[in-house]
Design a protein around this motif. Structure first.
Motif, PDB file in Angstrom:
ATOM      1  N   HIS A  96      -6.912  -6.883   7.396  1.00  0.00           N
ATOM      2  CA  HIS A  96      -7.329  -5.574   7.893  1.00  0.00           C
ATOM      3  C   HIS A  96      -8.811  -5.534   8.220  1.00  0.00           C
ATOM      4  N   ARG A  97      -9.655  -5.959   7.285  1.00  0.00           N
ATOM      5  CA  ARG A  97     -11.114  -6.069   7.424  1.00  0.00           C
ATOM      6  C   ARG A  97     -11.872  -4.749   7.345  1.00  0.00           C
ATOM      7  N   ASP A  98     -11.189  -3.622   7.188  1.00  0.00           N
ATOM      8  CA  ASP A  98     -11.925  -2.357   7.099  1.00  0.00           C
ATOM      9  C   ASP A  98     -11.215  -1.378   6.161  1.00  0.00           C
ATOM     10  N   ILE A  99     -10.872  -1.870   4.967  1.00  0.00           N
ATOM     11  CA  ILE A  99     -10.251  -0.986   3.973  1.00  0.00           C
ATOM     12  C   ILE A  99     -11.317  -0.072   3.392  1.00  0.00           C
ATOM     13  N   ASP A 110       3.992  14.023  -0.227  1.00  0.00           N
ATOM     14  CA  ASP A 110       4.744  13.562  -1.395  1.00  0.00           C
ATOM     15  C   ASP A 110       3.955  12.562  -2.239  1.00  0.00           C
ATOM     16  N   GLY A 111       2.686  12.342  -1.888  1.00  0.00           N
ATOM     17  CA  GLY A 111       1.853  11.423  -2.655  1.00  0.00           C
ATOM     18  C   GLY A 111       2.006   9.964  -2.262  1.00  0.00           C
ATOM     19  N   ARG A 112       2.742   9.689  -1.200  1.00  0.00           N
ATOM     20  CA  ARG A 112       2.916   8.299  -0.759  1.00  0.00           C
ATOM     21  C   ARG A 112       1.716   7.846   0.062  1.00  0.00           C
ATOM     22  N   VAL A 113       1.396   6.569  -0.046  1.00  0.00           N
ATOM     23  CA  VAL A 113       0.200   6.007   0.571  1.00  0.00           C
ATOM     24  C   VAL A 113       0.561   5.249   1.839  1.00  0.00           C
ATOM     25  N   LYS A 114      -0.260   5.420   2.865  1.00  0.00           N
ATOM     26  CA  LYS A 114      -0.136   4.669   4.110  1.00  0.00           C
ATOM     27  C   LYS A 114      -1.497   4.063   4.450  1.00  0.00           C
ATOM     28  N   VAL A 115      -1.509   2.813   4.872  1.00  0.00           N
ATOM     29  CA  VAL A 115      -2.736   2.151   5.321  1.00  0.00           C
ATOM     30  C   VAL A 115      -2.762   2.180   6.840  1.00  0.00           C
ATOM     31  N   VAL A 116      -3.859   2.669   7.417  1.00  0.00           N
ATOM     32  CA  VAL A 116      -3.935   2.835   8.867  1.00  0.00           C
ATOM     33  C   VAL A 116      -5.182   2.158   9.416  1.00  0.00           C
ATOM     34  N   ASP A 117      -5.308   2.237  10.749  1.00  0.00           N
ATOM     35  CA  ASP A 117      -6.470   1.749  11.498  1.00  0.00           C
ATOM     36  C   ASP A 117      -6.659   0.244  11.363  1.00  0.00           C
ATOM     37  N   PHE A 118      -5.779  -0.494  12.016  1.00  0.00           N
ATOM     38  CA  PHE A 118      -5.900  -1.951  12.084  1.00  0.00           C
ATOM     39  C   PHE A 118      -6.656  -2.377  13.344  1.00  0.00           C
ATOM     40  N   GLY A 119      -7.561  -1.522  13.812  1.00  0.00           N
ATOM     41  CA  GLY A 119      -8.253  -1.788  15.068  1.00  0.00           C
ATOM     42  C   GLY A 119      -9.136  -3.021  15.048  1.00  0.00           C
ATOM     43  N   ILE A 120      -9.666  -3.406  13.885  1.00  0.00           N
ATOM     44  CA  ILE A 120     -10.516  -4.603  13.833  1.00  0.00           C
ATOM     45  C   ILE A 120      -9.860  -5.686  12.976  1.00  0.00           C
ATOM     46  N   SER A 121      -8.542  -5.610  12.864  1.00  0.00           N
ATOM     47  CA  SER A 121      -7.842  -6.612  12.051  1.00  0.00           C
ATOM     48  C   SER A 121      -7.998  -7.991  12.669  1.00  0.00           C
ATOM     49  N   PRO A 160     -20.254   0.081   2.336  1.00  0.00           N
ATOM     50  CA  PRO A 160     -19.985   0.285   0.904  1.00  0.00           C
ATOM     51  C   PRO A 160     -18.760  -0.455   0.381  1.00  0.00           C
ATOM     52  N   TYR A 161     -17.908  -0.995   1.280  1.00  0.00           N
ATOM     53  CA  TYR A 161     -16.650  -1.599   0.839  1.00  0.00           C
ATOM     54  C   TYR A 161     -16.476  -3.039   1.340  1.00  0.00           C
ATOM     55  N   VAL A 162     -17.445  -3.566   2.052  1.00  0.00           N
ATOM     56  CA  VAL A 162     -17.281  -4.873   2.683  1.00  0.00           C
ATOM     57  C   VAL A 162     -17.432  -5.987   1.646  1.00  0.00           C
ATOM     58  N   SER A 163     -16.691  -7.064   1.827  1.00  0.00           N
ATOM     59  CA  SER A 163     -16.694  -8.166   0.860  1.00  0.00           C
ATOM     60  C   SER A 163     -17.879  -9.098   1.092  1.00  0.00           C
ATOM     61  N   PRO A 164     -18.290  -9.847   0.058  1.00  0.00           N
ATOM     62  CA  PRO A 164     -19.423 -10.776   0.225  1.00  0.00           C
ATOM     63  C   PRO A 164     -19.184 -11.807   1.313  1.00  0.00           C
ATOM     64  N   GLU A 165     -17.951 -12.332   1.409  1.00  0.00           N
ATOM     65  CA  GLU A 165     -17.704 -13.367   2.419  1.00  0.00           C
ATOM     66  C   GLU A 165     -17.732 -12.801   3.827  1.00  0.00           C
ATOM     67  N   GLN A 166     -17.400 -11.514   4.010  1.00  0.00           N
ATOM     68  CA  GLN A 166     -17.556 -10.901   5.325  1.00  0.00           C
ATOM     69  C   GLN A 166     -19.028 -10.829   5.708  1.00  0.00           C
TER      70      GLN A 166
END
Length: 509
Positions: A136-139, A149-160, A179-185
């Motif tokens: 995904h690269r942008d969680i 109903d409290g169910r989770v959806k992951v969206v926006d795969f624009g830069i996957s 604020p959320y990017v990984s060190p290797e990125q």
């Protein structure tokens, strides 16, 4: 685009419900099938060098390929002319709910059980993407939706990122949200599914605390935190199992994080049921990391006993043991006396026994009754600690046995050391002091200033900074240790600089 616009003869736009860098998401009505949908429309006028249309199509194909409860269903993708421009659109399932970002803005913090449920469902959605070679690269909270109903959806795969496919962005461009990017990125060292799990760990941290793990107004400080620092401890009301899950997700090394999104999901669900996340959900493959999940206040293991001085031993031992020690002491004293008598026997020659290896006396420096303890001599056998210290000192000062006759002669009395430092100054690598602030200047200015303060081990590394206006070439932005910290003069000091590749000159020291 305006409310009421009809796209493809069937999708009538109602209102904007979200907007991002690539496009706006509209609530719309599919007049052909009589259902409410979400229509994402690509922004007009985007920079063509970033391939927005190709990236938009990639997102459509990515979402269409994913199946699972945490994945958004795709209904349609297309484009149609609209005057002098082309409308590119993506039609998706409408998630009737809010983003996690909105939820956190409203509630500030979530309880650990709710956080772990969100993490579990998001991790499963990511696992479905990772199995298809998609990262995904942008969680971030804005890309995690929670329905009514409290169910989770992951969206926006624009830069996957697809495995084994050409990149749509330059290899040196860092994508993601700071604020959320990984060190290797940040280092562009190869992005994998573990990078998404790091970002999800940062999201979980924010859910539990109300702020991201590295929260600062300066982007450079945020980036430095991801690369080199540990986040502040979680609140005391967070259970140890939950804290362990977040801590492992935020490991700097991808290899030390969860093996997959499915494993993380299982651990998160186990934490909400009170089961041990490692023993119950993860299995033996990560048993070696069990110690990283705190279970109870840590108690230091008992340390090996330190031998007290003889007087203390005599006070603690029982009478029989004291008598044995006394007897042994008398026997040793008699043996040493006999050796001394033989060594000083006027009939044994001229008394110079130092040159005879077979008859060299060995006196203990710890024996207060021996002549060797009272008077320095090159024939005295030093204790192991003293020998190690002498050898280390000789090595540090560049001395050798050949320079002083014997090693002990060069170490005792400071003769050799005085010869190598005739001015009496202490060597530069000894001692410690506060590290000066060298940011703002060039790497070469920083080296000169640090050397002048006594720090001789200075290195420079290129950093990853997004600062406007752009700093000058070789400008030091960060340093480690930080300014004001006390460090040994021999300790490594690293300065991180901004590099303008067009300059062509090296900033390395």
């Amino acid at each position: 685009m305006d409310s009421g616009t009809l796209i493809a003869g069937r999708y009538r736009l109602d209102r904007v419900i979200a907007s991002g860098g690539m496009g706006a998401v509209w609530r719309a009505e599919d007049e052909r099938l009589d259902r409410t949908v979400a229509v994402k429309v690509l922004h007009a006028g985007l920079d063509g060098s970033q391939h927005p249309r190709d990236r938009f199509e990639r997102e459509a194909k990515t979402l269409a390929s994913l199946k699972g409860p945490g994945c958004v269903e795709v209904y349609d993708f297309g484009e149609e002319p609209d005057g002098d421009r082309t409308i590119v659109y993506l039609v998706m399932e409408l998630v009737d709910g809010v983003s996690l970002a909105e939820l956190l803005h409203r509630e500030e913090r979530l309880d650990p059980a709710r956080t772990m449920r969100i993490v579990a469902e998001a991790a499963e959605a990511l696992a479905a993407a990772h199995r298809r070679g998609i990262v995904h690269r942008d969680i971030k909270p804005g890309n995690i939706l929670i329905d009514a109903d409290g169910r989770v959806k992951v969206v926006d795969f624009g830069i996957s990122l697809f495995a084994n496919r050409s990149r749509l962005t330059p290899s040196d461009q860092v994508l993601g949200t700071a604020p959320y990017v990984s060190p290797e990125q940040l280092r562009d060292k190869g992005v994998t599914g573990a990078s998404d799990l790091y970002s999800l760990g940062a999201v979980a941290y924010e859910c539990l605390t109300g702020t991201p793990p590295f929260d600062a107004a300066d982007p450079a400080a945020v980036i430095h935190g991801h690369l080199y620092s540990e986040p502040p401890a979680l609140p005391a009301d967070v259970p140890a199992e939950v804290a362990g899950i977040v801590s492992r997700s935020l490991s700097k090394s991808p290899e030390e994080r969860w093996e997959s999104g499915d494993v993380l999901a299982a651990a998160a669900r186990a934490a909400t049921t009170g089961e041990h996340p490692v023993a119950k959900a993860i299995g033996s493959s990560i048993g070696a990391r069990t110690a990283e999940v705190p279970q109870a206040p840590f108690t230091s293991p008992p340390q090996p006993p330190v031998t007290p001085p003889p007087a203390a031993v005599e006070r603690e031992e029982d009478p029989r043991r004291r008598r044995r020690i006394a007897f042994i002491g008398v026997a040793v004293a008699l043996v040493l006396t006999a050796i001394a008598v033989l060594a000083l026997n006027p009939f044994s020659g001229d008394g110079n026994v130092a040159g005879d290896e077979d008859t060299t006396p060995t006196a203990s420096a710890s024996d207060p009754g021996s002549a060797a303890a009272q008077e320095p001599s090159s024939t005295v056998s030093a204790t192991p600690t003293e020998s190690a210290a002498q050898t280390s000192a000789a090595a540090d000062e560049g001395g050798t046995e050949g320079d002083s006759g014997t090693e002990s002669e060069g170490a005792e009395g400071g003769g050799t050391e005085d010869e190598e430092t005739p001015d009496g100054n202490e060597p530069a690598q000894e001692g410690s002091g506060p590290v000066p602030d060298v940011t703002g200047g060039t790497t070469f200015d920083a080296q000169d200033q640090l050397n002048g303060e006594g720090f001789a081990n200075v290195t420079a590394e290129v950093g990853y900074y997004y600062i406007r206006p752009e700093p000058a070439h070789c400008t030091v932005i960060q340093q480690s240790p930080a300014p004001g910290e006390t460090a040994d003069y021999s300790a490594p000091i690293t300065v991180y600089f901004h590099e303008r590749t067009a300059e062509g000159t090296s900033c390395l020291l």
